[in-house]
Design an enzyme around this catalytic site. Sequence first.
Site, mmCIF file in Angstrom:
data_model
loop_
_atom_site.group_PDB
_atom_site.id
_atom_site.type_symbol
_atom_site.label_atom_id
_atom_site.label_comp_id
_atom_site.label_asym_id
_atom_site.label_seq_id
_atom_site.Cartn_x
_atom_site.Cartn_y
_atom_site.Cartn_z
ATOM 1 N N HIS A 179 2.054 4.751 -3.086
ATOM 2 C CA HIS A 179 2.207 6.204 -2.977
ATOM 3 C C HIS A 179 3.484 6.669 -3.673
ATOM 4 C CE1 HIS A 179 -1.252 6.467 -0.462
ATOM 5 N NE2 HIS A 179 -0.720 5.837 0.573
ATOM 6 N N HIS A 189 0.832 -1.206 0.000
ATOM 7 C CA HIS A 189 0.000 0.000 0.000
ATOM 8 C C HIS A 189 0.868 1.259 0.000
ATOM 9 C CE1 HIS A 189 -3.381 2.609 1.494
ATOM 10 N NE2 HIS A 189 -2.360 3.269 2.002
ATOM 11 N N GLU A 190 1.873 1.295 0.867
ATOM 12 C CA GLU A 190 2.745 2.467 0.944
ATOM 13 C C GLU A 190 3.581 2.623 -0.322
ATOM 14 O OE1 GLU A 190 2.351 4.647 3.178
ATOM 15 O OE2 GLU A 190 1.002 3.441 4.401
ATOM 16 N N GLU A 247 -5.687 6.974 -1.311
ATOM 17 C CA GLU A 247 -5.613 5.812 -0.416
ATOM 18 C C GLU A 247 -6.387 4.625 -0.976
ATOM 19 O OE1 GLU A 247 -3.632 5.625 2.015
ATOM 20 O OE2 GLU A 247 -3.060 7.733 2.129
#
Length: 423
Positions: A284, A280-281, A360
Amino acid sequence: MGELKKWGLWAIAAYLLFGLCIYYYLFVFANSSVPDIYKETSADPATFLNSRELVLSEEYSKIRDLLFFLSTPYEWLLYLFILIFGVSTVFEKWANQASRFQFVRNAVYLFWLSLLTFVLMFPIRYLSYHFSKTYHISAQEFGGWMKDNVIDFWVNYLIMLVLVTILYALMKQFPKKWWLASWILFVPFTFFLMYVQPVWIDPLYNHFYPMKDKQLESKILSLADKAHIPANHVYEVDMSEKTHALNAYVTGVGSHSRIVLWDTTLQKLNDNEILFIMAHEMCHYVEKHIYFGIAGYLLLAFVGFWITAKWMARWIDRHGQKLHIQSISQLRTLPLFLLIISILVFASSPISNLASRYEETRADRYAIEMTKNKEAAIESFQELTKSGLSQVNPPLLVKIFRYTHPTMLERIHMVETYPIKQK
């Protein structure tokens, strides 16, 4: 002075009325129960929280949200009172008497203003700490919490001193276009601050170090390689002495970009759940969300500086004589500047939060595609909810003004229904 006292009384009355309305909304009117369609699914908190945790999460969330909605207009009230009752004028006189050098005058004035607002805002900050400690979210003792507050004071003071010195010099140099000149210099300052934050500022609060679990770090770096991310380390930060909550984030820009894991996350999640969070990170980084965020922030700042200049000029034209303000470039106008900026930041938060929730959601989908592990994703979201006593389905106003991520109801449901593409 009579008219100024009326302003103060009306402001207090409006604040009290607002507080009563927010209390009624959060504790009586708002409904945070899970819709029937989600009952007994993995998004239903009754399936992963016990009865006591369900009660505590509702209580703590309402208290935390109430303090949030009360603290921002309380700050506005402080700035207004400092301005209309001449406190800012007194601080400027003290500063002028202290030195003939403008930078020293700025430093003296800002110190007194910062100290006063720090003291007057302290009760709300302490209440927030008290309830987080009572509900076992915070693990920090009062001494450590006060130390962080003192560090906060001086870090913010030094940053503000630089900004205020530049801002008021530009106001004198460019009386009509100071807002544009300020924004132009604000752009590189923003990048500089984000570049140095992971190296100089964050370590003032916590100790950062490469991940201790080298086997897990190897798995994460392998995932980074799969995403074409040049990474040699994943950073761990010792947050367990301060909180029981979980977190991971991307910080910094350029060569100082880094992915950071709280040690509480490593303690409470298994490897598969951590790999999902790391994926997930990584999204970004891959999709340049940090840079899009900076661009949006700077765009809002451009509009904000322009509106602030217009409102300050209008306020001084109408009320400057009553407040003993002859020019916008006088230091005594700083509370007015901060008041308007704070109002604009709050008013624009639904827009910035909406953009953040979109990013997100993109990151969640990216992580599912990369890890192909729905179970790990759902369990990590459930543990995040449990450790932070968060509401799965918060009231609408709370979501709009507070949530930079989708609600856990939305995130878990999205994972459950997401069609994974198998290679």
